[in-house]
Write an enzyme that holds these catalytic residues in place. Structure first.
Site, short mmCIF file in Angstrom:
data_model
loop_
_atom_site.label_atom_id
_atom_site.label_comp_id
_atom_site.label_asym_id
_atom_site.label_seq_id
_atom_site.Cartn_x
_atom_site.Cartn_y
_atom_site.Cartn_z
N CYS A 1 -81.16 39.99 -10.46
CA CYS A 1 -79.81 40.33 -10.82
C CYS A 1 -78.98 41.62 -10.22
O CYS A 1 -79.81 42.63 -9.98
CB CYS A 1 -80.13 40.54 -12.27
SG CYS A 1 -78.45 41.35 -13.03
N TRP B 1 -83.97 34.47 -19.92
CA TRP B 1 -84.94 35.33 -19.29
C TRP B 1 -86.41 35.33 -19.93
O TRP B 1 -86.15 35.65 -20.93
CB TRP B 1 -84.53 36.56 -19.13
CG TRP B 1 -83.44 36.98 -18.18
CD1 TRP B 1 -81.91 37.37 -18.58
CD2 TRP B 1 -83.29 36.89 -16.75
NE1 TRP B 1 -81.17 37.39 -17.58
CE2 TRP B 1 -81.97 37.12 -16.41
CE3 TRP B 1 -83.96 36.23 -15.90
CZ2 TRP B 1 -81.48 37.02 -15.34
CZ3 TRP B 1 -83.45 36.07 -14.55
CH2 TRP B 1 -82.29 36.65 -14.16
N ARG C 1 -74.85 37.40 -25.35
CA ARG C 1 -75.54 36.90 -24.31
C ARG C 1 -76.77 37.89 -24.19
O ARG C 1 -76.67 39.00 -24.68
CB ARG C 1 -74.90 37.00 -23.02
CG ARG C 1 -73.46 35.90 -23.18
CD ARG C 1 -73.24 35.11 -21.72
NE ARG C 1 -74.37 34.25 -21.26
CZ ARG C 1 -74.24 33.10 -21.96
NH1 ARG C 1 -73.17 32.40 -22.51
NH2 ARG C 1 -75.23 32.32 -21.40
N TYR D 1 -69.10 35.73 -8.82
CA TYR D 1 -69.57 34.95 -10.03
C TYR D 1 -68.19 34.19 -10.55
O TYR D 1 -68.29 33.03 -11.05
CB TYR D 1 -70.03 35.87 -11.31
CG TYR D 1 -71.29 36.41 -11.14
CD1 TYR D 1 -72.42 35.51 -11.76
CD2 TYR D 1 -71.53 37.44 -10.26
CE1 TYR D 1 -73.73 35.88 -11.43
CE2 TYR D 1 -72.89 37.91 -10.32
CZ TYR D 1 -73.92 37.00 -10.67
OH TYR D 1 -75.48 37.35 -10.66
N1 LIG Z 1 -72.38 44.20 -17.87
C1 LIG Z 1 -73.96 43.73 -17.71
C2 LIG Z 1 -73.77 42.46 -17.01
C3 LIG Z 1 -75.49 42.12 -16.75
C4 LIG Z 1 -75.44 40.39 -16.68
O1 LIG Z 1 -74.73 39.60 -16.80
N2 LIG Z 1 -76.69 40.08 -16.04
C5 LIG Z 1 -77.03 38.81 -15.97
C6 LIG Z 1 -77.80 38.48 -14.84
S1 LIG Z 1 -77.30 38.76 -13.15
C7 LIG Z 1 -77.66 38.21 -17.00
O2 LIG Z 1 -78.59 38.53 -17.46
N3 LIG Z 1 -77.06 36.80 -17.42
C8 LIG Z 1 -77.45 36.11 -18.65
C9 LIG Z 1 -76.37 35.37 -19.27
O3 LIG Z 1 -75.36 35.75 -19.08
O4 LIG Z 1 -76.79 34.80 -20.01
C10 LIG Z 1 -74.35 44.69 -16.71
O5 LIG Z 1 -73.74 45.24 -15.69
O6 LIG Z 1 -75.21 45.26 -17.27
#
Ligand SMILES: N[C@@H](CCC(=O)N[C@@H](CS)C(=O)NCC(=O)O)C(=O)O
Length: 314
Positions: free
Chosen positions: A57, A90, A118, A183
């Site tokens: 990530c 995850w 999420r 994205y």
């Molecule tokens: N705003 C968050 C975004 C984090 C994020 O979206 N991480 C992704 C992985 S790249 C995730 O865990 N996605 C899981 C999901 O959206 O369900 C940050 O910058 O910490």
């Protein structure tokens, strides 16, 4: 991939129907701060905090880079989740050390049993109050940048006061167009939404390419937070975003200045060790079955990241 609704896990993909095919990222739900202040609820203490990350990530990668460069490895331990993010979201390869949980969503409900939202990485956990401090990477890196300096004696500053405004301006430009821009291309579900994100992404990369022709780093002569935030997207670009997210107008290797700049950041001592191309490629190509139903992970490309970056003259 899924989300929690009132503390119950649901296996659902992103909803793009209500936004005309556009991917809209949800705001992070836990937004507390560690502060070096005797009255603060969350104070910098060695061994008190635990970080849950995915090596795939880009947002979590920022926090690993700051943990490394700010000398926080002996003070903040880490759980790395598996690269595959499927119906349970995850997951941990082995039960994680604090509670023995095997799913990241259990960490969220451990902190807030009725949590809705999420379940994302990174997550910064406080062992003292048994709660998530923050799941917002941009804020976690600000804490790592300064809150633990008294403990570590490390006063490297990636957000110096005199450059704060310039850094904020670059962040505000790079987040929507590049970090989230890839994205917005990849998760778009209409042609129009995809093309709009694509045009904005490559216009932004063109602008960065010309800026970096005369500036060694985004804010001038020193590496700042803005550079690390851009770096974690650039380093994934040719390996994943070009193919999987259809960001294929150009590769980073086709932009001489961006490519040299990215290589220089990759070669900063410690950074290479935070970058894991197995996790990066496996996560995206194997987890997003809506985009890549066969789950076949490409073998290439061959990346040349260790050759001279040629940026010294700037
Ligand atoms: N705003 C968050 C975004 C984090 C994020 O979206 N991480 C992704 C992985 S790249 C995730 O865990 N996605 C899981 C999901 O959206 O369900 C940050 O910058 O910490």
């Amino acid at each position: 991939m899924g989300k929690l609704v009132d503390g119950v896990w649901h296996d659902v993909w992103y909803d793009t129907k209500s936004s005309n095919g556009k991917f809209v990222r949800e705001d992070a739900g836990f937004r507390d701060w560690i502060e070096d202040d005797a009255s603060a609820q969350f104070q910098p203490e060695s061994g008190r905090y635990h970080l849950y990350v995915s090596l795939a990530c880009p947002w979590a990668h920022r926090t690993l880079i700051f943990r490394k460069l700010k000398g926080l490895e002996p003070h903040i331990d880490v759980t790395v989740v598996c690269p595959d993010m499927l119906s349970e979201g995850w997951q941990m390869g082995l039960p994680e050390p604090l509670f023995g949980h095997t799913r990241l969503h259990q960490i969220y409900t451990q902190s807030k049993p009725d949590y809705s939202g999420r379940v994302t990485v990174p997550v910064l956990w406080d062992k003292k109050h048994n709660t998530i401090v923050s799941n917002e990477s941009s804020e976690i890196i600000r804490m790592f940048n300064s809150a633990f300096n008294g403990l570590t004696g490390n006063d490297l500053d990636f957000y110096p006061q005199h450059l704060a405004e310039t850094i904020d301006q670059w962040n505000d430009f790079i987040y929507p167009n590049v970090n989230n821009g890839v994205y917005r291309c990849g998760f778009a579900t209409t042609q129009e939404a995809y093309e709009q994100a694509y045009e904005q992404l490559f216009a932004a990369l063109d602008k960065l390419e010309s800026h970096l022709a005369t500036q060694r780093y985004l804010a001038g002569k020193q590496i700042t937070e803005a550079d690390w935030r851009l770096f974690t997207t650039l380093i994934r670009f040719d390996a994943v975003y070009v193919g999987h997210f259809k960001c294929n107008k150009k590769r980073i290797v086709d932009y001489p200045n961006l490519n040299g700049y990215m290589k220089e950041l990759y070669q900063v001592p410690g950074v290479k060790e935070t970058t894991d191309f197995y996790h990066i490629k496996r996560h995206y190509y194997f987890s997003h079955t809506g985009i890549n139903p066969t789950q076949v992970v490409p073998k290439g490309p061959d990346l040349d990241l260790d050759s001279p970056h040629g940026r010294e003259a700037l």
